[in-house]
Design a protein around this motif. Structure first.
Motif, short mmCIF file in Angstrom:
data_model
loop_
_atom_site.label_atom_id
_atom_site.label_comp_id
_atom_site.label_asym_id
_atom_site.label_seq_id
_atom_site.Cartn_x
_atom_site.Cartn_y
_atom_site.Cartn_z
N GLU A 107 0.86 -1.20 0.00
CA GLU A 107 0.00 0.00 0.00
C GLU A 107 0.89 1.24 0.00
OE1 GLU A 107 -2.53 0.50 3.44
OE2 GLU A 107 -3.38 2.37 2.65
N CYS B 57 0.10 5.27 2.91
CA CYS B 57 -0.84 4.59 3.83
C CYS B 57 -1.35 5.51 4.93
CB CYS B 57 -0.18 3.37 4.46
SG CYS B 57 1.21 3.80 5.54
N GLY B 58 -0.78 6.71 5.06
CA GLY B 58 -1.23 7.60 6.14
C GLY B 58 -0.99 6.95 7.49
N ASP C 180 4.68 5.16 3.47
CA ASP C 180 4.28 6.58 3.39
C ASP C 180 5.56 7.39 3.51
OD1 ASP C 180 1.32 8.10 3.99
OD2 ASP C 180 3.13 9.31 4.32
N PHE C 181 5.60 8.55 2.85
CA PHE C 181 6.82 9.37 2.92
C PHE C 181 6.83 10.32 4.11
CE2 PHE C 181 5.95 13.28 -0.09
CZ PHE C 181 4.82 13.60 0.65
N SER C 182 5.77 10.30 4.94
CA SER C 182 5.72 11.17 6.12
C SER C 182 6.13 10.36 7.36
CB SER C 182 4.31 11.73 6.29
OG SER C 182 4.10 12.11 7.63
N MET D 236 3.34 10.31 9.97
CA MET D 236 2.25 9.36 9.66
C MET D 236 2.69 7.94 10.04
SD MET D 236 -0.50 10.74 8.14
CE MET D 236 -1.03 12.21 7.25
N ALA E 220 8.75 5.50 3.15
CA ALA E 220 9.26 5.49 1.77
C ALA E 220 8.35 6.32 0.88
CB ALA E 220 9.34 4.06 1.24
N ALA F 274 6.47 7.08 -2.67
CA ALA F 274 5.77 6.17 -3.59
C ALA F 274 6.66 5.72 -4.74
CB ALA F 274 4.52 6.85 -4.14
N PHE G 172 -4.68 4.70 -1.86
CA PHE G 172 -5.95 5.38 -1.58
C PHE G 172 -5.69 6.85 -1.27
CE2 PHE G 172 -6.50 0.90 -0.10
CZ PHE G 172 -7.35 0.50 -1.14
N VAL H 251 -3.92 9.13 -2.80
CA VAL H 251 -2.51 9.54 -2.81
C VAL H 251 -1.95 9.82 -4.21
CG1 VAL H 251 -1.65 7.15 -2.75
CG2 VAL H 251 -0.21 8.97 -1.91
N VAL I 120 1.49 12.63 -5.82
CA VAL I 120 2.89 12.31 -6.13
C VAL I 120 3.44 13.29 -7.17
CG1 VAL I 120 2.57 9.87 -5.54
CG2 VAL I 120 2.31 10.60 -7.93
#
Ligand SMILES: C[S@@+](CC[C@H](N)C(=O)[O-])C[C@H]1O[C@@H](n2cnc3c(N)ncnc32)[C@H](O)[C@@H]1O
Length: 207
Positions: A47, A50-51, A70-72, A75, A93, A95, A110, A112, A116
């Motif tokens: 996924e 993913c938040g 997720d890159f945050s 999160m 990571a 996307a 979902f 996202v 990007v």
């Protein structure tokens, strides 16, 4: 590691994002049931974006492994603090660089893909990292189909740093991007009331 403006935006709002009540619980539950119906117990799933991990945690019991990226950092920190099945892994990571451990039986994204930097490159990565016959399941905001007054409102919010930068495409253009990446569309519907946020299931052809 340098943290981009976009990552800073999501890090800043992660706590509020985690605390917000779901706007349409029935639509979310219906979407999860539809996703689950497409997955097999042996599936290895990735996924993207993913938040705070709610979807991963709900769907992981249906599959063999669920890697949620997720890159945050914020999160991911919140997601890792939640109780989850042992087959869920949360990884920090982008996307574009989320594909260790592939190829996957299914990839999900979902809310996202409109966020990007390079959507065609991300779709190419998704395609390359799916097994033949594998599915890519997405729900993506198509801002160019919103009424002008909402697009103007989001532009103002973006200028004020209250909304992220997004790719402005229509649903038709997004479908075309999926075709261009090599996918075949096998389902498209809307969960909830926004036709500008379609749920689309595509398959990587067998050969
Ligand atoms: C609108 S939230 C959606 C979260 C979750 N998928 C959901 O549906 O509730 C967008 C998420 O995508 C992440 N994100 C945005 N751009 C990203 C990128 N380029 N790579 C990875 N994650 C990204 C954000 O950090 C945020 O967690």
């Amino acid at each position: 590691m340098t943290v981009s403006k976009q990552q800073k935006f999501w890090n800043r709002i992660a706590g509020r994002y985690a605390a917000r009540p779901l706007k349409d619980v029935a639509a979310y539950d219906a979407m999860l049931a539809e996703v689950a119906s497409r997955l097999k117990p042996s599936d290895k799933v990735l996924e993207l974006g993913c938040g705070t991990g709610g979807t991963a945690i709900r769907l992981a019991p249906h599959v063999s492994s669920w890697t949620a990226t997720d890159f945050s950092a914020e999160m991911i920190r919140i997601a890792r603090d939640k109780p989850a099945e042992a087959n869920v892994t949360f990884r920090l990571a982008d996307a574009q660089n989320s594909y260790d451990g592939g190829p996957f039986d299914a990839i999900c994204a979902f809310n996202v893909l409109h966020l990007v930097d390079d959507q065609p490159a991300t779709l190419a990565q998704i395609f390359a990292n799916l097994k033949p016959g594998g599915v890519f399941i997405s729900k993506t905001w198509c801002f160019a189909d919103l009424k002008l007054r909402f697009r103007l409102l989001f532009s103002v919010l973006r200028a004020a740093g209250l909304f992220p930068a997004v790719t402005q495409h229509t649903v038709a253009e997004f479908r075309q991007s999926l075709f261009d990446a090599g996918f075949e569309i096998i389902d498209e519907r809307v969960f909830g009331k926004y036709r500008q946020n379609p749920y689309i299931v595509v398959r990587k052809p067998e050969a």
